[in-house]
Design an enzyme around this catalytic site. Structure first.
Site, PDB file in Angstrom:
ATOM      1  CB  THR A 131      -0.882   0.000   1.268  1.00  0.00           C
ATOM      2  OG1 THR A 131      -1.512   1.266   1.406  1.00  0.00           O
ATOM      3  CG2 THR A 131      -0.075  -0.261   2.535  1.00  0.00           C
ATOM      4  CG  ASP A 132      -1.132   4.982  -1.023  1.00  0.00           C
ATOM      5  OD1 ASP A 132      -1.697   4.339  -0.106  1.00  0.00           O
ATOM      6  OD2 ASP A 132      -1.715   5.864  -1.682  1.00  0.00           O
ATOM      7  CD  GLU A 133      -3.427   3.525   4.448  1.00  0.00           C
ATOM      8  OE1 GLU A 133      -3.208   3.374   5.652  1.00  0.00           O
ATOM      9  OE2 GLU A 133      -4.564   3.486   3.953  1.00  0.00           O
ATOM     10  CE1 TYR A 156      -3.447  -2.614   5.599  1.00  0.00           C
ATOM     11  CE2 TYR A 156      -3.261  -0.276   5.073  1.00  0.00           C
ATOM     12  CZ  TYR A 156      -3.336  -1.597   4.662  1.00  0.00           C
ATOM     13  OH  TYR A 156      -3.291  -1.901   3.320  1.00  0.00           O
ATOM     14  CE  LYS A 160       0.043  -4.544   2.941  1.00  0.00           C
ATOM     15  NZ  LYS A 160      -0.328  -5.905   2.404  1.00  0.00           N
TER      16      LYS A 160
HETATM   17  P1  NAD Z   1      -9.606  -7.445   1.908  1.00  0.00           P
HETATM   18  O1  NAD Z   1      -9.668  -7.148   3.365  1.00  0.00           O
HETATM   19  O2  NAD Z   1     -10.803  -7.175   1.069  1.00  0.00           O
HETATM   20  O3  NAD Z   1      -9.226  -8.977   1.680  1.00  0.00           O
HETATM   21  C1  NAD Z   1      -8.222  -9.615   2.418  1.00  0.00           C
HETATM   22  C2  NAD Z   1      -8.345 -11.108   2.181  1.00  0.00           C
HETATM   23  O4  NAD Z   1      -7.308 -11.762   2.938  1.00  0.00           O
HETATM   24  C3  NAD Z   1      -9.683 -11.692   2.675  1.00  0.00           C
HETATM   25  O5  NAD Z   1     -10.213 -12.548   1.695  1.00  0.00           O
HETATM   26  C4  NAD Z   1      -9.310 -12.453   3.935  1.00  0.00           C
HETATM   27  O6  NAD Z   1     -10.138 -13.565   4.171  1.00  0.00           O
HETATM   28  C5  NAD Z   1      -7.868 -12.866   3.630  1.00  0.00           C
HETATM   29  N1  NAD Z   1      -7.097 -13.066   4.869  1.00  0.00           N
HETATM   30  C6  NAD Z   1      -6.982 -12.213   5.914  1.00  0.00           C
HETATM   31  N2  NAD Z   1      -6.234 -12.757   6.886  1.00  0.00           N
HETATM   32  C7  NAD Z   1      -5.815 -13.960   6.425  1.00  0.00           C
HETATM   33  C8  NAD Z   1      -5.007 -14.989   6.959  1.00  0.00           C
HETATM   34  N3  NAD Z   1      -4.467 -14.885   8.184  1.00  0.00           N
HETATM   35  N4  NAD Z   1      -4.807 -16.099   6.235  1.00  0.00           N
HETATM   36  C9  NAD Z   1      -5.365 -16.222   5.000  1.00  0.00           C
HETATM   37  N5  NAD Z   1      -6.153 -15.298   4.451  1.00  0.00           N
HETATM   38  C10 NAD Z   1      -6.378 -14.172   5.147  1.00  0.00           C
HETATM   39  O7  NAD Z   1      -8.328  -6.660   1.380  1.00  0.00           O
HETATM   40  P2  NAD Z   1      -8.111  -5.883   0.017  1.00  0.00           P
HETATM   41  O8  NAD Z   1      -8.649  -4.515   0.150  1.00  0.00           O
HETATM   42  O9  NAD Z   1      -8.542  -6.741  -1.109  1.00  0.00           O
HETATM   43  O10 NAD Z   1      -6.509  -5.759   0.009  1.00  0.00           O
HETATM   44  C11 NAD Z   1      -5.724  -6.821  -0.510  1.00  0.00           C
HETATM   45  C12 NAD Z   1      -4.249  -6.429  -0.367  1.00  0.00           C
HETATM   46  O11 NAD Z   1      -3.997  -5.230  -1.069  1.00  0.00           O
HETATM   47  C13 NAD Z   1      -3.831  -6.184   1.079  1.00  0.00           C
HETATM   48  O12 NAD Z   1      -2.538  -6.706   1.250  1.00  0.00           O
HETATM   49  C14 NAD Z   1      -3.831  -4.668   1.198  1.00  0.00           C
HETATM   50  O13 NAD Z   1      -2.888  -4.253   2.165  1.00  0.00           O
HETATM   51  C15 NAD Z   1      -3.424  -4.265  -0.201  1.00  0.00           C
HETATM   52  N6  NAD Z   1      -3.932  -2.953  -0.647  1.00  0.00           N
HETATM   53  C16 NAD Z   1      -5.245  -2.631  -0.532  1.00  0.00           C
HETATM   54  C17 NAD Z   1      -5.717  -1.406  -1.024  1.00  0.00           C
HETATM   55  C18 NAD Z   1      -7.165  -1.007  -0.952  1.00  0.00           C
HETATM   56  O14 NAD Z   1      -7.518   0.134  -1.292  1.00  0.00           O
HETATM   57  N7  NAD Z   1      -8.070  -1.865  -0.540  1.00  0.00           N
HETATM   58  C19 NAD Z   1      -4.810  -0.514  -1.649  1.00  0.00           C
HETATM   59  C20 NAD Z   1      -3.467  -0.882  -1.720  1.00  0.00           C
HETATM   60  C21 NAD Z   1      -3.030  -2.113  -1.244  1.00  0.00           C
HETATM   61  O1  DAU Z   2      -4.183   3.947   0.337  1.00  0.00           O
HETATM   62  C1  DAU Z   2      -4.395   2.565   0.276  1.00  0.00           C
HETATM   63  C2  DAU Z   2      -5.232   2.115   1.444  1.00  0.00           C
HETATM   64  O2  DAU Z   2      -6.553   2.581   1.202  1.00  0.00           O
HETATM   65  C3  DAU Z   2      -5.222   0.613   1.622  1.00  0.00           C
HETATM   66  O3  DAU Z   2      -3.926   0.180   1.920  1.00  0.00           O
HETATM   67  C4  DAU Z   2      -6.186   0.189   2.721  1.00  0.00           C
HETATM   68  O4  DAU Z   2      -6.240  -1.223   2.805  1.00  0.00           O
HETATM   69  C5  DAU Z   2      -7.564   0.726   2.384  1.00  0.00           C
HETATM   70  O5  DAU Z   2      -8.461   0.413   3.417  1.00  0.00           O
HETATM   71  C6  DAU Z   2      -7.524   2.231   2.151  1.00  0.00           C
HETATM   72  O6  DAU Z   2      -7.277   2.932   3.405  1.00  0.00           O
HETATM   73  P1  DAU Z   2      -8.082   4.261   3.823  1.00  0.00           P
HETATM   74  O7  DAU Z   2      -8.047   4.391   5.273  1.00  0.00           O
HETATM   75  O8  DAU Z   2      -7.621   5.426   3.002  1.00  0.00           O
HETATM   76  O9  DAU Z   2      -9.568   3.844   3.271  1.00  0.00           O
HETATM   77  P2  DAU Z   2     -11.015   4.067   3.919  1.00  0.00           P
HETATM   78  O10 DAU Z   2     -12.007   3.723   2.855  1.00  0.00           O
HETATM   79  O11 DAU Z   2     -11.140   3.414   5.239  1.00  0.00           O
HETATM   80  O12 DAU Z   2     -11.070   5.639   4.160  1.00  0.00           O
HETATM   81  C7  DAU Z   2     -10.946   6.557   3.074  1.00  0.00           C
HETATM   82  C8  DAU Z   2     -10.994   7.958   3.656  1.00  0.00           C
HETATM   83  O13 DAU Z   2     -12.336   8.193   4.140  1.00  0.00           O
HETATM   84  C9  DAU Z   2     -10.098   8.159   4.852  1.00  0.00           C
HETATM   85  O14 DAU Z   2      -9.570   9.477   4.825  1.00  0.00           O
HETATM   86  C10 DAU Z   2     -11.007   8.005   6.057  1.00  0.00           C
HETATM   87  C11 DAU Z   2     -12.345   8.494   5.537  1.00  0.00           C
HETATM   88  N1  DAU Z   2     -13.531   7.842   6.122  1.00  0.00           N
HETATM   89  C12 DAU Z   2     -13.573   6.477   6.153  1.00  0.00           C
HETATM   90  C13 DAU Z   2     -14.651   5.806   6.705  1.00  0.00           C
HETATM   91  C14 DAU Z   2     -14.682   4.308   6.774  1.00  0.00           C
HETATM   92  C15 DAU Z   2     -14.584   8.595   6.586  1.00  0.00           C
HETATM   93  O15 DAU Z   2     -14.566   9.848   6.531  1.00  0.00           O
HETATM   94  N2  DAU Z   2     -15.680   7.941   7.119  1.00  0.00           N
HETATM   95  C16 DAU Z   2     -15.744   6.579   7.210  1.00  0.00           C
HETATM   96  O16 DAU Z   2     -16.756   6.053   7.739  1.00  0.00           O
END
Ligand code: NAD
Ligand code: DAU
Length: 348
Positions: A131-133, A156, A160
């Site tokens: 992630t970019d975080e 988180y 990562k």
């Molecule tokens: P998600 O939470 O939707 O899915 C995670 C999956 O991992 C689920 O299917 C869960 O069952 C599985 N999992 C969790 N713990 C596990 C364990 N101990 N053993 C086996 N499986 C397990 O996540 P996502 O949003 O699809 O993100 C996927 C990846 O991409 C993550 O590594 C996240 O850090 C990264 N990422 C996410 C975002 C985003 O915006 N969602 C952006 C950048 C990077």
């Molecule tokens: O940047 C990549 C990341 O983006 C991933 O690595 C993470 O897995 C993914 O969850 C996401 O993180 P964020 O914290 O940015 O996503 P989220 O959708 O939780 O929140 C987006 C923005 O909205 C953040 O600034 C917090 C705000 N927010 C979120 C929720 C859930 C609200 O204002 N209200 C809310 O209820």
């Protein structure tokens, strides 16, 4: 089968799109989806491909080393694309240890099993999806590049960042072939409705408050999930070993503007008078340690590998809303049970 690729987290949001893309595009690859199905994992996300001849599902936890070994041996795994993680920042604030377990220890377990099982490390690739975080928080100027120093701010992102460091350490110490991508915020079908966009769609649909943290001024850079899956495909096949690539949408939005956009689009789609859904916007206590802004400079992957986002944001948002409106059963299933408890506790 020319490759047997272990994709972890394939039942989750991004993983399900990656699994589907690889199954459909590479019929000669065996795709092994390893996922322990936490609240965020859902096999319904894979309905379209569940009977494909080149697909296998393994319900395994990353913390179960014996099971990881069995999967490598049984399916003769040649490469790994590692996505499984605890992914929600708010949950990491209330339960950091769950994130250390899965994201750090789980990743190290997978690295160990891969390193031991693969006899000739130069024949195999370990791809870590990150992630970019990990880069921390930006003010109003500048972008994250691949050389931005790590500065994670939430449990988180700290977990990562730790897993990224372990992946690089295994490359440096043992010669494991690795690649890492750090991506910005994804949106699209299959995303669990705890994240901002699907949460707001779900709440607008049900006339519930739209919780905006702080003043809603925080900025995220949004990318349609299928474009992230396309980037993973490109990096897996063409990325330079040992490299990192940032992936982003060139698409920065303030949270409040996204929420208002969702309100306008949903009023239109649901045949409501414009302004109806905006009345649901509710400013709530800010997230602890809330990162101000993320913005990715994705020029490396664009210039070196020719990847760029294919979808304009408004089109992607429209598709996403349509998907949630058409998949009511999916939404009902994932929001039953524990979801209500989480929601009530988190937004009390
Ligand atoms: P998600 O939470 O939707 O899915 C995670 C999956 O991992 C689920 O299917 C869960 O069952 C599985 N999992 C969790 N713990 C596990 C364990 N101990 N053993 C086996 N499986 C397990 O996540 P996502 O949003 O699809 O993100 C996927 C990846 O991409 C993550 O590594 C996240 O850090 C990264 N990422 C996410 C975002 C985003 O915006 N969602 C952006 C950048 C990077
Ligand atoms: O940047 C990549 C990341 O983006 C991933 O690595 C993470 O897995 C993914 O969850 C996401 O993180 P964020 O914290 O940015 O996503 P989220 O959708 O939780 O929140 C987006 C923005 O909205 C953040 O600034 C917090 C705000 N927010 C979120 C929720 C859930 C609200 O204002 N209200 C809310 O209820």
């Amino acid at each position: 089968m020319s490759k047997s690729i272990l994709i972890t987290g394939g039942a989750g949001f991004i993983g399900s799109h990656v699994v589907q893309l690889f199954i459909e595009k590479y019929r000669d690859y065996k795709i092994v989806n390893l996922d322990c199905l936490t609240y965020a994992g859902n096999l319904e996300n894979l309905k379209a491909v569940e009977n494909a001849p080149n697909y296998i599902f393994e319900k395994v936890n990353l913390l179960d080393i014996d099971e990881l070994k069995r999967v490598f041996e049984m399916h003769k795994i040649t490469d790994v694309i590692h996505l499984a993680a605890e992914s929600h920042v708010d949950r990491s604030i209330s339960d950091p240890l769950a994130f250390v377990n899965t994201n750090v220890i789980g990743t190290v377990n997978l690295l160990n099993v891969a390193k031991t099982y693969w006899k000739n490390l130069k024949d195999h690739l370990f791809y870590h999806v990150s992630t970019d975080e990990v880069y921390g928080s930006l003010d109003h100027g500048g972008f994250f590049t691949e050389t931005t120093p790590y500065d994670p701010q939430s449990p988180y992102s700290a977990s990562k960042a730790a897993s990224d460091h372990f992946v690089r350490a295994y490359a440096n110490t043992y010669g494991l072939k690795t690649v890492i991508t750090n991506c910005s915020n994804n949106y699209g079908p299959n995303q669990f409705p705890e994240k901002l966009i699907p949460l707001c769609i779900h709440n607008i649909k049900n006339d519930r408050p739209l919780p905006v943290y702080g003043k809603g001024e925080n900025i995220r850079d949004w990318l349609f999930v299928v474009d992230h899956a396309r980037a993973i495909d490109v990096v897996f096949h063409q990325g330079k070993v040992g490299e990192t690539y940032n992936v982003g949408g060139f698409n920065e939005w303030k949270n409040i503007d996204i929420v208002k956009l969702l309100c306008r689009k949903m009023d239109e789609k649901l045949g409501k008078e414009q302004g109806t859904s905006e009345k649901l916007i509710t400013y709530v206590t800010d997230r602890a340690g809330h990162d101000m802004r993320y913005a990715i400079d994705a020029s490396k992957i664009q210039n070196e590998l020719g990847w760029e986002p294919s979808l304009q944001f408004e089109e992607g948002i429209s598709k996403t809303i349509d998907w949630y409106l058409e998949n009511e059963e999916w939404l009902n299933n994932v929001t039953s049970g524990d979801y209500q408890k989480y929601y009530q506790e988190h937004y009390k």
